[in-house]
Design a protein around this motif. Structure first.
Motif, PDB file in Angstrom:
ATOM      1  N   GLY A  35      13.262 -14.751  60.428  1.00 40.48           N
ATOM      2  CA  GLY A  35      12.113 -15.495  60.907  1.00 40.48           C
ATOM      3  C   GLY A  35      11.089 -14.625  61.594  1.00 40.48           C
ATOM      4  N   ALA A  49       7.776 -19.109  62.075  1.00 40.49           N
ATOM      5  CA  ALA A  49       8.410 -19.611  60.858  1.00 40.49           C
ATOM      6  C   ALA A  49       9.770 -18.957  60.691  1.00 40.49           C
ATOM      7  CB  ALA A  49       7.541 -19.330  59.642  1.00 40.49           C
ATOM      8  N   PRO A  58      12.329 -23.213  54.092  1.00 36.56           N
ATOM      9  CA  PRO A  58      11.465 -22.717  55.160  1.00 36.56           C
ATOM     10  C   PRO A  58      11.280 -23.741  56.284  1.00 36.56           C
ATOM     11  CG  PRO A  58      10.118 -23.508  53.363  1.00 36.56           C
ATOM     12  CD  PRO A  58      11.552 -23.702  52.945  1.00 36.56           C
ATOM     13  N   TYR A  60       8.629 -24.243  59.829  1.00 33.49           N
ATOM     14  CA  TYR A  60       7.409 -23.726  60.414  1.00 33.49           C
ATOM     15  C   TYR A  60       7.171 -24.282  61.812  1.00 33.49           C
ATOM     16  CZ  TYR A  60       6.344 -22.182  55.685  1.00 33.49           C
ATOM     17  OH  TYR A  60       6.405 -21.573  54.465  1.00 33.49           O
ATOM     18  N   ALA A  64       1.701 -22.518  62.435  1.00 35.34           N
ATOM     19  CA  ALA A  64       1.799 -22.000  61.073  1.00 35.34           C
ATOM     20  C   ALA A  64       1.582 -23.063  60.017  1.00 35.34           C
ATOM     21  CB  ALA A  64       3.167 -21.351  60.857  1.00 35.34           C
ATOM     22  N   GLN A  65       1.732 -24.319  60.399  1.00 39.80           N
ATOM     23  CA  GLN A  65       1.677 -25.403  59.420  1.00 39.80           C
ATOM     24  C   GLN A  65       0.369 -25.389  58.645  1.00 39.80           C
ATOM     25  OE1 GLN A  65       3.864 -27.604  58.473  1.00 39.80           O
ATOM     26  NE2 GLN A  65       5.463 -27.563  60.033  1.00 39.80           N
ATOM     27  N   THR A  69       2.837 -19.068  55.093  1.00 44.38           N
ATOM     28  CA  THR A  69       3.949 -19.318  54.186  1.00 44.38           C
ATOM     29  C   THR A  69       4.987 -18.232  54.375  1.00 44.38           C
ATOM     30  OG1 THR A  69       2.475 -20.322  52.551  1.00 44.38           O
ATOM     31  CG2 THR A  69       4.647 -19.632  51.792  1.00 44.38           C
ATOM     32  N   ILE A  70       6.229 -18.629  54.564  1.00 46.53           N
ATOM     33  CA  ILE A  70       7.317 -17.671  54.682  1.00 46.53           C
ATOM     34  C   ILE A  70       8.103 -17.665  53.383  1.00 46.53           C
ATOM     35  CG2 ILE A  70       8.945 -19.325  55.711  1.00 46.53           C
ATOM     36  CD1 ILE A  70       9.960 -16.964  57.465  1.00 46.53           C
ATOM     37  N   LEU A  81       5.672 -12.969  55.498  1.00 46.26           N
ATOM     38  CA  LEU A  81       4.885 -14.024  56.123  1.00 46.26           C
ATOM     39  C   LEU A  81       3.449 -13.873  55.623  1.00 46.26           C
ATOM     40  CD1 LEU A  81       4.933 -16.376  58.179  1.00 46.26           C
ATOM     41  CD2 LEU A  81       4.086 -14.738  59.881  1.00 46.26           C
ATOM     42  N   SER A 106      13.773 -22.457  66.320  1.00 45.97           N
ATOM     43  CA  SER A 106      12.628 -22.189  67.185  1.00 45.97           C
ATOM     44  C   SER A 106      13.031 -21.657  68.552  1.00 45.97           C
ATOM     45  CB  SER A 106      11.786 -23.458  67.352  1.00 45.97           C
ATOM     46  OG  SER A 106      12.540 -24.456  68.016  1.00 45.97           O
TER      47      SER A 106
END
Length: 124
Positions: A35, A49, A58, A60, A64-65, A69-70, A81, A106
């Motif tokens: 991450g 992410a 994935p 987020y 990042a939403q 993109t991870i 990323l 998180s």
């Protein structure tokens, strides 16, 4: 032990795109998560992410939403990323992380290994 090496951070103009990469080496396991967190000056660490392997699912953080993109290459234990429509608020040191099976992605305390960080600076 696992070592994480990040790359891709640099100065980028507002609205631009950037891709960060992180490759893990050492004693990695067959299943794991990788991450990204970030930390801006004077602010707390923020979850960006994460993605699990081999699930390839994935997750987020709020910032990042819709813009980041991870992705992961499990065979090479490399996580990417992709960051689009970058804003000055995205300026931070971005840290790559890795753990065997973190429950709460998180939560920084769930992650075992951390990279040295790569600086992303966004301005006009």
């Amino acid at each position: 032990q696992v070592q994480l090496e990040e790359s891709g951070g640099r100065w980028i103009q507002t609205g631009g795109s950037l891709r960060l990469s992180c490759t893990a080496s050492g004693r990695t396991s067959a299943t794991y998560a990788m991450g990204w967190f970030r930390q801006a000056p004077g602010k707390n660490q923020e979850f960006v992410a994460a993605i699990r392997w081999p699930d390839d699912s994935p997750f987020y953080g709020g910032a990042a939403q819709g813009r980041f993109t991870i992705a992961i290459n499990g065979a090479e234990t490399t996580v990417y990323l992709q960051m689009n429509r970058l804003e000055p608020e995205d300026t931070a040191v971005y840290y790559c992380t890795m753990a065997h099976s973190p429950e709460n992605l998180s939560d920084p305390s769930q992650w075992t290994y951390w990279g040295q960080g790569t600086q992303v600076t966004v301005s006009s």
